[in-house]
Enzyme design. Structure first.
Site, short mmCIF file in Angstrom:
data_model
loop_
_atom_site.label_atom_id
_atom_site.label_comp_id
_atom_site.label_asym_id
_atom_site.label_seq_id
_atom_site.Cartn_x
_atom_site.Cartn_y
_atom_site.Cartn_z
N HIS A 29 23.20 25.23 -9.95
CA HIS A 29 23.42 25.06 -8.61
C HIS A 29 22.30 25.59 -7.51
O HIS A 29 21.99 27.09 -8.35
CB HIS A 29 24.89 25.40 -8.18
N GLU B 59 26.83 31.24 1.06
CA GLU B 59 27.12 31.25 -0.30
C GLU B 59 26.96 32.65 -1.12
O GLU B 59 27.65 33.09 -1.82
CB GLU B 59 26.45 30.18 -1.09
N TYR C 226 32.48 24.60 -2.21
CA TYR C 226 32.44 23.13 -2.33
C TYR C 226 33.08 22.41 -1.08
O TYR C 226 33.43 21.45 -1.06
CB TYR C 226 32.40 22.14 -3.30
N LYS D 46 25.85 26.38 -14.12
CA LYS D 46 27.31 25.89 -14.34
C LYS D 46 27.61 26.09 -15.59
O LYS D 46 27.09 26.30 -16.63
CB LYS D 46 27.28 24.68 -13.64
N ASN E 97 25.20 18.79 -14.41
CA ASN E 97 23.81 18.93 -14.28
C ASN E 97 23.45 20.42 -13.94
O ASN E 97 22.37 20.93 -13.43
CB ASN E 97 23.49 18.40 -12.60
N1 UDP Z 1 28.34 15.68 -8.03
C1 UDP Z 1 29.23 14.87 -8.83
N2 UDP Z 1 28.77 13.32 -8.55
C2 UDP Z 1 28.23 13.04 -7.63
C3 UDP Z 1 27.46 14.10 -6.80
C4 UDP Z 1 27.63 15.24 -7.01
O1 UDP Z 1 29.77 15.24 -9.98
O2 UDP Z 1 28.14 11.61 -7.35
C5 UDP Z 1 28.48 17.06 -8.33
C6 UDP Z 1 27.27 17.62 -8.97
O3 UDP Z 1 27.92 18.73 -9.95
C7 UDP Z 1 26.46 18.29 -7.90
C8 UDP Z 1 27.67 18.83 -6.94
O4 UDP Z 1 28.61 17.83 -6.99
O5 UDP Z 1 25.57 19.40 -8.35
C9 UDP Z 1 27.47 19.19 -5.57
O6 UDP Z 1 26.85 18.14 -5.02
P1 UDP Z 1 25.47 17.94 -4.10
O7 UDP Z 1 25.63 16.91 -3.20
O8 UDP Z 1 25.82 19.43 -3.06
O9 UDP Z 1 24.25 18.35 -4.93
P2 UDP Z 1 23.45 19.68 -5.09
O10 UDP Z 1 23.32 20.57 -3.93
O11 UDP Z 1 24.10 20.47 -6.21
O12 UDP Z 1 22.14 19.11 -5.44
MG MG Z 2 24.63 21.06 -2.53
#
Ligand code: UDP
Ligand code: MG
Length: 206
Positions: free
Chosen positions: A166, A177, A100, A60, A163
């Protein structure tokens, strides 16, 4: 037929007095051969399909800004996965809203899109046995505060809104994706044939 006679002779040798045992073992022999062979073929077919599992991993914008791209690639290479697609781009809002789409109703959705469009991302397709699940483990918990040390998020980040990386979370998600970020022609099919490399080295040494 020759195999059947040979097998019969072997059985006679080990079970000289027991004609019934010999007969019942003998009747199962061709079936065992046939189905044993088929099972082995099916096993090798499914394991080779399994080896070709693919997933999408992206560094990211914060990961790119912090020069973490190399370290993240290294972890996947060292683990044994094969890189089959790689590109760096400034992702559009349209692309990210598709990526997303399941999070549209989440309160963090708009800040997530702002974050993901704040700079270039490096998107990759990795291939290998169980790569989808293993890469999720390697990436760590979504919230870095809960991510284990040794995972990418556990080692490089502290907040869920930054974080670093991805990784697709399911077979369907990975397929969707990969199609969204890559054209089929941009993904490479190549063999990691180290024997070939050492043979080539030998030839060129001569
Ligand atoms: N995210 C965020 N706040 C939250 C949860 C998720 O900003 O409370 C962001 C974070 O960058 C995350 C992304 O949204 O990686 C996608 O969320 P997902 O639940 O799909 O998590 P991932 O699959 O990335 O672990
Ligand atoms: Mg996810």
């Amino acid at each position: 037929m020759l195999q059947r006679r040979l097998f019969h002779t072997i059985l006679q040798h080990f079970y000289p007095g027991n004609q019934e045992t010999t007969k019942s073992l003998l009747s199962g022999f061709p079936l065992a051969l046939r189905y044993g062979h088929r099972a082995a073929w099916n096993r090798s077919k499914s394991s080779s399909q399994d080896l070709r599992e693919r997933t999408l991993v992206a560094v990211k914008p914060d990961g790119v800004q912090r020069r973490l791209v190399g370290q993240i690639i290294q972890r996947f290479e060292q683990r044994g996965f094969k890189l089959v697609g790689l590109k760096m781009l400034q992702a559009s809002e349209d692309l990210l809203s598709e990526h997303y789409c399941e999070l549209k109703m989440k309160p963090f959705y708009h800040s997530l899109l702002r974050y993901m469009t704040s700079g270039p991302v490096v998107v990759m397709v990795w291939e290998g046995h169980n790569v989808i699940q293993t890469s999720r483990t390697m990436v760590g918990h979504t919230n870095p505060a809960e991510a284990q040390s040794g995972t990418v998020r556990g080692d490089f980040s502290i907040h869920v809104s930054r974080n670093v990386v991805h990784a697709s979370d399911s077979v369907e998600g990975a397929q969707k994706e990969i199609q969204l970020w890559f054209k089929e022609k941009d993904l490479l099919y190549w063999d990691c044939d180290q024997t070939k490399t050492s043979d080539q080295t030998k030839t060129s040494d001569v």
